[in-house]
Design a protein around this motif. Structure first.
Motif, short mmCIF file in Angstrom:
data_model
loop_
_atom_site.label_atom_id
_atom_site.label_comp_id
_atom_site.label_asym_id
_atom_site.label_seq_id
_atom_site.Cartn_x
_atom_site.Cartn_y
_atom_site.Cartn_z
N UNK A 49 0.85 -1.15 0.24
CA UNK A 49 0.11 0.05 0.05
C UNK A 49 0.86 1.30 0.00
N UNK A 50 0.83 1.92 -1.02
CA UNK A 50 1.59 3.20 -1.07
C UNK A 50 0.77 4.51 -1.37
N UNK A 51 1.47 5.57 -0.96
CA UNK A 51 0.87 6.80 -1.11
C UNK A 51 0.68 7.20 -2.66
N UNK A 52 -0.83 7.54 -2.66
CA UNK A 52 -0.68 7.92 -4.22
C UNK A 52 -0.91 9.59 -4.57
N UNK A 53 -1.46 10.12 -3.74
CA UNK A 53 -1.55 11.54 -3.86
C UNK A 53 -2.16 12.18 -2.61
N UNK A 54 -2.33 13.58 -2.53
CA UNK A 54 -2.82 14.36 -1.48
C UNK A 54 -3.60 15.52 -2.14
N UNK A 55 -4.82 15.46 -1.70
CA UNK A 55 -6.08 16.40 -1.98
C UNK A 55 -6.22 17.35 -1.09
N UNK A 56 -7.40 18.14 -1.24
CA UNK A 56 -7.66 19.30 -0.42
C UNK A 56 -8.57 18.58 0.78
N UNK A 57 -9.19 17.64 0.49
CA UNK A 57 -9.97 16.75 1.44
C UNK A 57 -9.54 15.51 2.11
N UNK A 58 -8.67 14.88 1.24
CA UNK A 58 -8.15 13.42 1.59
C UNK A 58 -6.65 13.15 1.21
N UNK A 59 -6.26 11.92 1.56
CA UNK A 59 -5.12 11.24 1.10
C UNK A 59 -5.48 10.15 0.53
N UNK A 60 -4.97 9.94 -0.88
CA UNK A 60 -5.03 8.91 -1.52
C UNK A 60 -4.22 7.76 -1.50
N UNK A 61 -4.39 6.60 -1.17
CA UNK A 61 -3.45 5.38 -1.16
C UNK A 61 -3.76 4.57 -2.63
N UNK A 62 -2.86 3.55 -3.00
CA UNK A 62 -3.08 2.65 -3.67
C UNK A 62 -2.49 1.44 -3.21
N UNK A 63 -3.52 0.44 -3.24
CA UNK A 63 -3.09 -0.80 -2.72
C UNK A 63 -2.99 -1.87 -3.93
N UNK A 64 -1.66 -2.55 -4.00
CA UNK A 64 -1.69 -3.34 -5.10
C UNK A 64 -1.88 -4.75 -4.71
N UNK A 65 -2.70 -5.39 -5.62
CA UNK A 65 -3.31 -6.63 -5.13
C UNK A 65 -3.13 -7.62 -6.36
N UNK A 66 -2.52 -8.86 -6.10
CA UNK A 66 -2.05 -9.82 -7.11
C UNK A 66 -3.01 -10.68 -6.98
N UNK A 67 -3.74 -11.02 -8.16
CA UNK A 67 -4.64 -12.20 -8.21
C UNK A 67 -4.42 -13.21 -9.30
#
Length: 152
Positions: free
Chosen positions: A29-47
């Motif tokens: 799970x890594x930081x994706x971006x920072x917005x005015x109202x939230x912090x976005x993260x991206x979870x990499x999932x291997x299926x």
């Protein structure tokens, strides 16, 4: 006749229960971006798909918890399909509102990170069998952005 039908039903249910099913793991799970109202993260999932044909992913959900509280939840938008007889890497975007982070001040103040539990439920659509849920739980630590991250 009823005994034969019961035996056939039992055979089919045992066969389906013992079939190999798709499996999934959270890689990171890594930081994706920072917005005015939230912090976005991206979870990499291997299926991993054991079947020779692609398998579509249906409506899937996530819940992100920290300190026993839900800090984000939602649906995975347009997850696509798992390619046949192989692995597919999914990106799950998670938005954490700043209001949820305020409740975690004690955890954040100690080491500038968030200890979390990510629960995913991927629903795959297997022909002739139906929908199968793949529950995934991943425990980890999310580093919070520093001032340098805000300006780069």
């Amino acid at each position: 006749m009823a005994g034969l039908i019961d035996k056939v039903e039992q055979f089919v249910s045992d066969t389906v229960a013992n079939m190999e099913k798709p499996k999934a793991t959270v890689i990171n799970v890594n930081l994706k971006g920072i917005n005015l109202d939230s912090v976005s993260y991206t979870a990499k999932v291997n299926v991993s798909n054991p079947y020779i044909t692609p398998v579509p992913i249906g409506e899937s959900t996530y819940v992100l918890k920290s300190s026993g509280s839900v800090i984000a939840s939602g649906k995975i938008l347009d997850p696509g399909s798992i390619k046949g007889n192989g692995d597919t890497l999914l990106d799950v975007e998670i938005k954490v509102p700043y209001s949820a982070l305020i409740g975690l001040v004690e955890d954040i103040a100690v080491d500038w990170d968030i200890d979390y539990e990510l629960q995913l439920n991927l629903v795959v659509e297997i022909p002739l069998i139906g929908n199968i849920g793949i529950p995934i739980t991943h425990i980890g630590v999310i580093k919070l952005p520093s001032l340098i991250d805000l300006f780069t």
